[in-house]
Design a protein around this motif. Structure first.
Motif, PDB file in Angstrom:
ATOM      1  N   GLY A  45      24.527  16.814 -36.421  1.00 35.68           N
ATOM      2  CA  GLY A  45      23.517  15.840 -36.285  1.00 35.68           C
ATOM      3  C   GLY A  45      23.984  14.644 -35.493  1.00 35.68           C
ATOM      4  N   HIS A  46      23.034  14.134 -34.507  1.00 36.07           N
ATOM      5  CA  HIS A  46      23.306  12.951 -33.647  1.00 36.07           C
ATOM      6  C   HIS A  46      21.929  12.121 -33.893  1.00 36.07           C
ATOM      7  CE1 HIS A  46      26.663  14.809 -31.634  1.00 36.07           C
ATOM      8  NE2 HIS A  46      25.909  15.940 -31.853  1.00 36.07           N
ATOM      9  N   ALA A  47      22.156  11.071 -33.495  1.00 36.23           N
ATOM     10  CA  ALA A  47      21.046   9.849 -33.481  1.00 36.23           C
ATOM     11  C   ALA A  47      21.123   9.211 -31.983  1.00 36.23           C
ATOM     12  CB  ALA A  47      21.228   8.871 -34.574  1.00 36.23           C
ATOM     13  N   ASN A  72      26.876  29.990 -46.303  1.00 41.66           N
ATOM     14  CA  ASN A  72      28.283  29.659 -46.278  1.00 41.66           C
ATOM     15  C   ASN A  72      28.620  30.031 -45.086  1.00 41.66           C
ATOM     16  OD1 ASN A  72      27.855  32.419 -46.270  1.00 41.66           O
ATOM     17  ND2 ASN A  72      29.572  32.922 -47.929  1.00 41.66           N
ATOM     18  N   ARG A  73      27.785  30.422 -43.752  1.00 44.68           N
ATOM     19  CA  ARG A  73      28.220  30.541 -42.582  1.00 44.68           C
ATOM     20  C   ARG A  73      27.852  29.249 -41.659  1.00 44.68           C
ATOM     21  NH1 ARG A  73      25.289  35.583 -40.529  1.00 44.68           N
ATOM     22  NH2 ARG A  73      26.266  34.734 -38.429  1.00 44.68           N
ATOM     23  N   VAL A  74      27.368  28.293 -42.612  1.00 45.92           N
ATOM     24  CA  VAL A  74      26.680  27.209 -41.735  1.00 45.92           C
ATOM     25  C   VAL A  74      27.353  25.735 -42.415  1.00 45.92           C
ATOM     26  CG1 VAL A  74      24.661  25.869 -40.852  1.00 45.92           C
ATOM     27  CG2 VAL A  74      24.633  28.364 -41.146  1.00 45.92           C
ATOM     28  N   LYS A  75      28.079  25.218 -41.657  1.00 46.84           N
ATOM     29  CA  LYS A  75      28.745  23.840 -42.025  1.00 46.84           C
ATOM     30  C   LYS A  75      27.668  22.670 -41.450  1.00 46.84           C
ATOM     31  CE  LYS A  75      32.799  24.664 -40.537  1.00 46.84           C
ATOM     32  NZ  LYS A  75      33.970  24.643 -40.216  1.00 46.84           N
ATOM     33  N   VAL A  76      27.866  21.509 -41.924  1.00 45.65           N
ATOM     34  CA  VAL A  76      27.055  20.410 -41.085  1.00 45.65           C
ATOM     35  C   VAL A  76      27.990  19.347 -40.767  1.00 45.65           C
ATOM     36  CG1 VAL A  76      24.692  21.076 -42.282  1.00 45.65           C
ATOM     37  CG2 VAL A  76      26.249  19.328 -43.303  1.00 45.65           C
ATOM     38  N   VAL A  77      27.747  18.449 -39.605  1.00 50.96           N
ATOM     39  CA  VAL A  77      28.530  17.250 -39.458  1.00 50.96           C
ATOM     40  C   VAL A  77      27.552  16.089 -38.989  1.00 50.96           C
ATOM     41  CG1 VAL A  77      29.515  17.973 -37.365  1.00 50.96           C
ATOM     42  CG2 VAL A  77      30.678  16.317 -38.772  1.00 50.96           C
ATOM     43  N   SER A  78      27.766  14.969 -39.180  1.00 54.34           N
ATOM     44  CA  SER A  78      27.022  13.926 -38.548  1.00 54.34           C
ATOM     45  C   SER A  78      28.071  13.117 -37.757  1.00 54.34           C
ATOM     46  CB  SER A  78      26.370  13.236 -39.571  1.00 54.34           C
ATOM     47  OG  SER A  78      25.649  12.073 -38.855  1.00 54.34           O
ATOM     48  N   TYR A  79      27.386  13.121 -36.317  1.00 54.44           N
ATOM     49  CA  TYR A  79      28.196  11.927 -35.556  1.00 54.44           C
ATOM     50  C   TYR A  79      27.222  10.742 -35.336  1.00 54.44           C
ATOM     51  CZ  TYR A  79      31.320  15.564 -34.556  1.00 54.44           C
ATOM     52  OH  TYR A  79      32.354  16.773 -34.606  1.00 54.44           O
ATOM     53  N   GLY A  80      26.222  10.693 -35.813  1.00 57.49           N
ATOM     54  CA  GLY A  80      25.542   9.474 -35.874  1.00 57.49           C
ATOM     55  C   GLY A  80      25.097   9.169 -34.357  1.00 57.49           C
ATOM     56  N   GLU A 126      21.244   5.459 -29.965  1.00 57.34           N
ATOM     57  CA  GLU A 126      21.876   4.484 -30.118  1.00 57.34           C
ATOM     58  C   GLU A 126      21.446   3.220 -31.003  1.00 57.34           C
ATOM     59  OE1 GLU A 126      20.820   1.613 -26.263  1.00 57.34           O
ATOM     60  OE2 GLU A 126      22.655   2.921 -26.063  1.00 57.34           O
ATOM     61  N   ARG A 127      20.318   3.203 -31.268  1.00 58.95           N
ATOM     62  CA  ARG A 127      19.518   2.083 -31.888  1.00 58.95           C
ATOM     63  C   ARG A 127      19.802   2.236 -33.587  1.00 58.95           C
ATOM     64  NH1 ARG A 127      13.805   3.170 -29.414  1.00 58.95           N
ATOM     65  NH2 ARG A 127      14.428   5.538 -29.679  1.00 58.95           N
ATOM     66  N   GLY A 128      20.004   1.197 -34.230  1.00 63.77           N
ATOM     67  CA  GLY A 128      20.160   1.200 -35.581  1.00 63.77           C
ATOM     68  C   GLY A 128      21.652   1.177 -35.945  1.00 63.77           C
ATOM     69  N   THR A 129      21.954   0.777 -37.252  1.00 59.07           N
ATOM     70  CA  THR A 129      23.323   0.595 -37.504  1.00 59.07           C
ATOM     71  C   THR A 129      24.120   2.155 -37.469  1.00 59.07           C
ATOM     72  OG1 THR A 129      22.966   0.879 -39.728  1.00 59.07           O
ATOM     73  CG2 THR A 129      22.590  -1.450 -38.958  1.00 59.07           C
ATOM     74  N   ARG A 130      25.427   1.850 -37.372  1.00 64.24           N
ATOM     75  CA  ARG A 130      26.045   3.112 -37.476  1.00 64.24           C
ATOM     76  C   ARG A 130      25.891   3.876 -38.848  1.00 64.24           C
ATOM     77  NH1 ARG A 130      31.139   4.702 -39.327  1.00 64.24           N
ATOM     78  NH2 ARG A 130      32.407   6.080 -37.929  1.00 64.24           N
ATOM     79  N   GLU A 131      25.876   3.004 -40.062  1.00 62.11           N
ATOM     80  CA  GLU A 131      25.716   3.736 -41.298  1.00 62.11           C
ATOM     81  C   GLU A 131      24.362   4.418 -41.262  1.00 62.11           C
ATOM     82  OE1 GLU A 131      26.692   0.425 -40.967  1.00 62.11           O
ATOM     83  OE2 GLU A 131      28.819   0.828 -41.417  1.00 62.11           O
ATOM     84  N   TYR A 132      23.316   3.746 -40.803  1.00 56.49           N
ATOM     85  CA  TYR A 132      22.066   4.297 -40.848  1.00 56.49           C
ATOM     86  C   TYR A 132      21.958   5.668 -40.015  1.00 56.49           C
ATOM     87  CZ  TYR A 132      17.062   5.226 -39.856  1.00 56.49           C
ATOM     88  OH  TYR A 132      15.856   5.860 -39.853  1.00 56.49           O
ATOM     89  N   ASN A 133      22.605   5.434 -38.866  1.00 55.43           N
ATOM     90  CA  ASN A 133      22.477   6.818 -38.057  1.00 55.43           C
ATOM     91  C   ASN A 133      23.299   7.981 -38.197  1.00 55.43           C
ATOM     92  OD1 ASN A 133      20.632   6.035 -35.865  1.00 55.43           O
ATOM     93  ND2 ASN A 133      22.053   4.631 -35.062  1.00 55.43           N
ATOM     94  N   LEU A 134      24.454   7.531 -39.017  1.00 53.83           N
ATOM     95  CA  LEU A 134      25.202   8.610 -39.844  1.00 53.83           C
ATOM     96  C   LEU A 134      24.431   9.592 -40.742  1.00 53.83           C
ATOM     97  CD1 LEU A 134      28.689   7.010 -40.031  1.00 53.83           C
ATOM     98  CD2 LEU A 134      28.336   9.165 -38.639  1.00 53.83           C
ATOM     99  N   ALA A 135      23.720   8.643 -41.577  1.00 57.84           N
ATOM    100  CA  ALA A 135      22.974   9.205 -42.700  1.00 57.84           C
ATOM    101  C   ALA A 135      21.666  10.001 -42.040  1.00 57.84           C
ATOM    102  CB  ALA A 135      22.476   8.130 -43.434  1.00 57.84           C
ATOM    103  N   LEU A 136      21.103   9.449 -40.991  1.00 60.26           N
ATOM    104  CA  LEU A 136      20.050  10.151 -40.047  1.00 60.26           C
ATOM    105  C   LEU A 136      20.660  11.555 -39.453  1.00 60.26           C
ATOM    106  CD1 LEU A 136      17.193  10.247 -39.244  1.00 60.26           C
ATOM    107  CD2 LEU A 136      17.604   8.806 -37.532  1.00 60.26           C
ATOM    108  N   GLY A 137      21.905  11.446 -38.705  1.00 64.39           N
ATOM    109  CA  GLY A 137      22.279  12.580 -38.399  1.00 64.39           C
ATOM    110  C   GLY A 137      22.733  13.745 -39.338  1.00 64.39           C
ATOM    111  N   GLU A 138      23.172  13.406 -40.431  1.00 63.09           N
ATOM    112  CA  GLU A 138      23.193  14.165 -41.656  1.00 63.09           C
ATOM    113  C   GLU A 138      22.077  14.910 -42.082  1.00 63.09           C
ATOM    114  OE1 GLU A 138      25.642  14.724 -45.924  1.00 63.09           O
ATOM    115  OE2 GLU A 138      25.916  12.836 -44.606  1.00 63.09           O
TER     116      GLU A 138
END
Length: 154
Positions: A87-89, A121-129, A91-103
């Motif tokens: 999950g990606h966002a 179980n075949r799909v993992k998620v990660v946020s990079y914000g 550049e606008r917004g705070t780091r924390e907000y964009n990490l949560a949005l990416g998730e």
């Protein structure tokens, strides 16, 4: 004589059309059949490995659902493949907000694939914000490419 020249020119043009395109890096003829089935390249080239989101959104557009429908079918074809949804966002917004949005975006993709029959179980998620932009720049064109979910073959 002029007709012979035109005929030869036409033959040369047709022959050029049938020549395999050359790889820009190696000069060798490219071959789409060289893509390994079930690989990241296969997913990206033949199915589509990313979907895009609106500003501050994590709901799936009709275009995103169409891409994910193809991904679900591909994942069912290659039953041993596991993936990570990034999950990606922009550049606008705070780091924390964009990490949560990416998730939320990554989970939106995962949930859609699960609803289409892909085992969770075949799909993992990660946020990079906003930490890994696809396009650098502070324009709407750049931001729209950075608001994305990317399916990566593990």
């Amino acid at each position: 004589m002029r007709m012979k020249f035109l005929a030869l020119a036409a033959v040369a043009l047709l022959a050029a059309c049938e020549t395999a395109p050359k790889d820009a890096n190696t000069g060798a003829a490219s071959n789409s059949s060289s893509i390994r089935p079930g690989s990241q390249e296969d997913l990206a080239v033949n199915v589509g490995d990313r979907v895009f989101f609106g500003l501050d959104r994590y709901d799936l557009s009709p275009e995103a659902r169409a891409t994910l429908d193809r991904q679900a079918k591909w994942l069912q074809t290659y039953g041993s493949v596991t993936v990570t949804i990034e999950g990606h966002a922009d550049e606008r917004g705070t780091r924390e907000y964009n990490l949560a949005l990416g998730e939320r975006r990554a989970n939106s993709v995962k949930n859609y694939l699960a609803a289409k029959g892909v085992p969770a179980n075949r799909v993992k998620v990660v946020s990079y914000g906003k930490e890994k932009p696809a396009v650098v720049g502070s324009t709407e064109a750049a931001w729209s490419q950075n608001r994305r979910g990317v399916t990566v073959v593990d």
